[in-house]
Design a protein around this motif. Structure first.
Motif: not given
Length: 294
Positions: A156, A149, A191, A165, A152
């Motif tokens: 972002d 996380q 994701r 990705k 990511v």
């Protein structure tokens, strides 16, 4: 002999499939249509685009003209490795062509592919400007998900394209992550466009490639380099890397054409490039261990 050589050439035709199925990084191979050959041997011309941003709109004069520039950056091949093997004609005859036929596919699967993957990951991991984190290899699934996380979020915040990705992660860490509550793990793992497991033996920030001729390197191959680190996972956007094979040789010489001995000879050479786009380097995220290899 003619029958045996025909069987072996049938194996040769399937080696590209062996590479595609066994390689973790083949998914990043560039489309040949996007790469131009340079003026010199071993050079590629890689397209790069830049453009102006928004400007004020005028009710009297309308739009402000902007510029779009497409340039081609010259890059050189940075991977050139090969090997040749021979099998005595009688040994191959006694096994109905299997000995030499199997050699090629096993060589690609167990020697070529692991080294190519290791080389590429090490090149991308060591590129200047990649997003990264160094932490002890997680031992709990929640820690793996937290690290993912964080990765990511970092991409972002850097406005990295959300499409394309690819998560490359060790099998051990992926299993830990999936063993956490399904809802939590799914929210993070979804994701990524694709998740590919990479054995730890291919996952280092730096490798030493053996030259095959020095007294202690005759077996060839590679190993994690002293001072390098084990990689826990990497997130790589497809459009962040330049990965292209310019020249791959798979050829066989039959005994009747062999000028040195009575045996089949198999030649393999891979000549390629693995680089990063300087203006898209944040499309790569590296999470590595903190203990250096010795």
């Amino acid at each position: 002999m003619a029958n045996s050589i025909t069987k072996f050439k049938a194996y040769i035709d399937k080696l590209d499939t062996v590479y595609q199925q066994a390689s973790a990084t083949s998914i990043l191979d560039a489309d040949a249509d996007t790469v131009r050959m340079g003026a010199k041997a071993g050079e590629f011309l890689i397209p790069k685009m830049s453009m102006d941003g928004l400007a004020d709109y005028s009710r009297s004069s309308g739009y402000v003209k902007g510029d779009v520039t497409i340039t081609y950056e010259t890059k050189s091949c940075n991977y050139d490795r090969g090997r040749k093997f021979s099998v005595d004609a009688m040994d191959n005859e006694e096994t109905a062509g299997i000995a030499f036929g199997k050699l090629a596919s096993e060589f690609i699967r167990t020697k070529v592919v692991p080294e190519m993957d290791a080389f590429r990951f090490a090149k991308y991991a060591s590129a200047t400007g990649v997003l990264s984190a160094a932490e002890a290899t997680p031992t709990a699934g929640t820690a793996v998900l937290t690290a993912l996380q964080t990765a990511v979020n970092a991409q972002d915040e850097a406005e990295v394209n959300v499409d394309g990705k690819i998560l490359f992660i060790t099998p051990t860490l992926l299993t830990l992550a999936k063993n956490v509550d399904t809802t939590k793990s799914k929210a993070i793992l979804d994701r990524f466009e694709k998740i590919i497991t990479v054995p730890q033996t291919r996952f280092y920030t730096a490798i030493d490639m053996k030259d095959g001729t020095s007294s202690n390197e005759t077996a060839g191959g590679y190993a994690g380099a002293t001072g390098g680190y084990k990689i826990n996972f990497m997130i790589i956007n497809r459009d962040s890397v330049i990965q292209f094979g310019k020249h791959t040789v798979n050829k066989v010489v039959a005994p009747e054409e062999n000028q040195t001995d009575d045996g089949y000879m198999f030649f393999y050479r891979a000549y390629s490039i693995a680089e990063t786009y300087e203006n898209k380097v944040k499309g790569i995220y590296l999470n590595r261990d903190t203990t250096a290899l010795t």
